[in-house]
Design an enzyme around this catalytic site. Structure first.
Site, short mmCIF file in Angstrom:
data_model
loop_
_atom_site.label_atom_id
_atom_site.label_comp_id
_atom_site.label_asym_id
_atom_site.label_seq_id
_atom_site.Cartn_x
_atom_site.Cartn_y
_atom_site.Cartn_z
N SER A 1 0.82 -1.21 0.00
CA SER A 1 0.00 0.00 0.00
C SER A 1 0.86 1.26 0.00
O SER A 1 1.92 1.30 0.61
CB SER A 1 -0.88 -0.03 1.25
OG SER A 1 -1.72 1.07 1.26
N LYS A 2 0.34 2.26 -0.71
CA LYS A 2 1.05 3.54 -0.74
C LYS A 2 1.29 4.09 0.65
O LYS A 2 2.31 4.66 0.94
CB LYS A 2 0.21 4.56 -1.51
CG LYS A 2 0.22 4.32 -2.99
CD LYS A 2 -0.43 5.45 -3.72
CE LYS A 2 -1.90 5.50 -3.43
NZ LYS A 2 -2.69 6.03 -4.55
#
Ligand code: ATP
Ligand code: MG
Length: 481
Positions: A250-251
């Site tokens: 995930s970013k």
């Protein structure tokens, strides 16, 4: 007509998960002669960055994807940045309000928070009470004129919401479990679910293909489509990519930018091939594919349902394979930028010649291009010092004095050799081993360290041949001491 889109938000790194989805969308579009659209979902004004948007385009290009419509190339359904489409969203929000399908809500954060806590205390799932549903037009007008902050909420119907997912089949959720959700925030910006549905509708997207964490969103989006009597697209939810610890890549957790794989020395073909297999396989046992092969073989019914751990070891293995599949010239070309980061590589004719020769012999061994920075160094720089411990542990059963004698004997022998060719060198050095009563394994390891300063290198006599007689003798002399 097949029209698919990717809709990344420029709020962090364009990572392997996003890239994998982009690739599947792209392959699907090309397979069906459809259109690939890039839309930038940039309504989260606080988190957007320009750098992140640039990364999306750079990343897409690097993995070999192009697109037919997007903010940079335009297209008939633009603009393709959500921040430039606010008028469109407002138009449709007004329409929903007019038709009684949405309403202004004046509840404050505090009130909503209190409501939530009360519900939790009663062991109910939190859900907006619908308090502002029944405000009279006069009350609304009054509050708006008084400048009260308002959101707009969608009136969720009491019904079962259904959609078809190409991977999971029919999915359904009870609308009564979903509270009236916000479609326009008090700052005037649409929410993700609203903007996304409007755009997918307006851009005539036929297949909405993204990862499984979006399934809960899909119910809300389906309601929006239905509220406008719009045709609901086909949905395809891909499995998620996980880190080794099984958390979602995930970013927000600092996932690597896809371009960092390039900087680490992964070939684009290897990365593209590898990510294509994270959630899909062609079913014919052949794992090596170009994008054209993928276009030929792709089908939605071979998308897996279970999440996949991103396995760096497997990527490395793929990469090594690809390094061996390309031509030596191509390999040398790709290694060059990595050598340019070193202080020993000067890019002269002579240095480029060496690069090609070394690439040819290193091709078998390299797993990542960046390994060339260390691996190629001995071909450019003579080792100045030798690690005694390395010598002791690598050349067993021989003490330092004996090593010096073995090197002396080798120097003497090599001095007499005019034909500096690897096969001939090997033949002569094997004869020398016999003469000295030493095992080739021992002498050759010693020579390898003397030549390169390291116990790992390409085949010894290839190394000798490339480095040349003069430098080889200098190295051996230095090591002898
Ligand atoms: P954030 O943490 O801000 O939600 P993100 O990493 O989830 O960021 P998004 O911009 O939300 O990235 O998602 C872009 C696209 O990438 C979507 O299609 C989403 O489904 C997909 N995606 C995001 N993370 C993963 C993942 N770990 N595995 C597979 N697909 C993913
Ligand atoms: Mg996300």
């Amino acid at each position: 007509e097949v029209r698919v889109r990717i809709a990344p938000s420029p709020t962090g790194n364009f990572h392997v998960g996003t890239a994998r989805n982009a690739l599947y969308n792209y392959i699907f579009a090309r397979k069906h002669g459809g259109k690939m659209i890039v839309r930038i979902d940039d309504t989260d004004m606080r988190r957007n960055t320009e750098e992140s948007e640039r990364g999306i385009f750079e990343g897409l290009k690097w993995i070999g994807i192009d697109w037919d419509e997007g903010p940079d190339v335009g297209g008939p359904y633009g603009p393709y940045r959500q921040s430039e489409r606010l008028e469109i969203y407002n138009k449709y929000i007004d329409q929903l309000i007019q038709e009684g399908k949405a309403y202004y809500c004046f509840c404050t954060e505090d009130e909503l928070e209190r409501e939530r806590k009360e519900q939790l205390a009663r062991k109910e799932a939190p859900k907006y009470s619908g308090k502002c549903r029944n405000l009279s037009p006069e009350e609304i007008k009054e509050k708006l004129e008084a400048g009260m902050k308002a959101t707009v909420r969608f009136k969720v119907p009491d019904k079962i919401i259904k959609f078809h997912d190409a991977v999971r089949g029919e999915l359904a959720w009870d609308g009564r479990l979903i509270g009236d959700f916000v479609i326009r925030k008090s700052d005037g910006l649409p929410t993700y679910n609203f903007a996304s549905a409007i755009d997918d509708w307006q851009m005539k997207i036929s297949h909405v293909m993204r990862s499984q964490e979006h399934i809960p969103n899909t119910y809300n989006q389906v309601l929006i489509f239905e509220a406008f009597g719009a045709e609901v697209p086909e949905f395809v939810h891909f499995p998620l990519l996980l880190n080794e610890d099984r958390t979602k890549i995930s970013k927000r957790d600092g996932a690597l930018f896809i371009g960092e794989y390039r900087d680490m020395g992964y070939l684009r073909e290897a990365v593209t091939n590898f990510i294509a297999l994270l959630g899909w396989n062609p079913g014919d046992g052949d794992e090596f594919m170009t994008i054209d092969d993928m276009i030929e073989k792709f089908s939605l019914d071979r998308i897996n349902n279970s999440n996949v751990v991103f396995d760096f070891k497997k990527l490395e293995w793929f990469n090594g394979n690809y390094i061996r599949r390309i031509s030596v010239d191509d390999l040398a070309e790709r290694i060059k930028p990595f050598l340019e980061q070193t202080d020993y590589f000067k890019g002269t004719e002579e240095h480029l010649e060496i690069l090609k020769k070394v690439a040819a012999v290193e091709q078998e061994r390299l797993k990542r291009l960046d390994e060339a920075k260390d691996a190629f160094k001995p071909f450019y720089v003579e080792p100045q010092e030798y690690d005694i411990d390395l010598l002791k542990e690598s050349v067993k059963k021989v003490d330092l004095a004996q090593m010096a004698e073995l090197i002396s004997a080798s120097i003497e022998e090599l001095n007499t050799i005019e034909n500096w060719d690897k096969d001939y060198l090997e033949e002569r050095m094997r004869l020398l081993c016999e003469k000295l009563g030493t095992k080739p394994k021992i002498l050759f390891m010693l020579l390898r360290i003397a030549e390169t300063g390291s116990k790992v290198s390409p085949p010894l006599f290839d190394t000798f041949e490339i480095i040349g007689k003069e430098s080889t003798l200098r190295r051996l002399e230095r090591c002898k001491k």
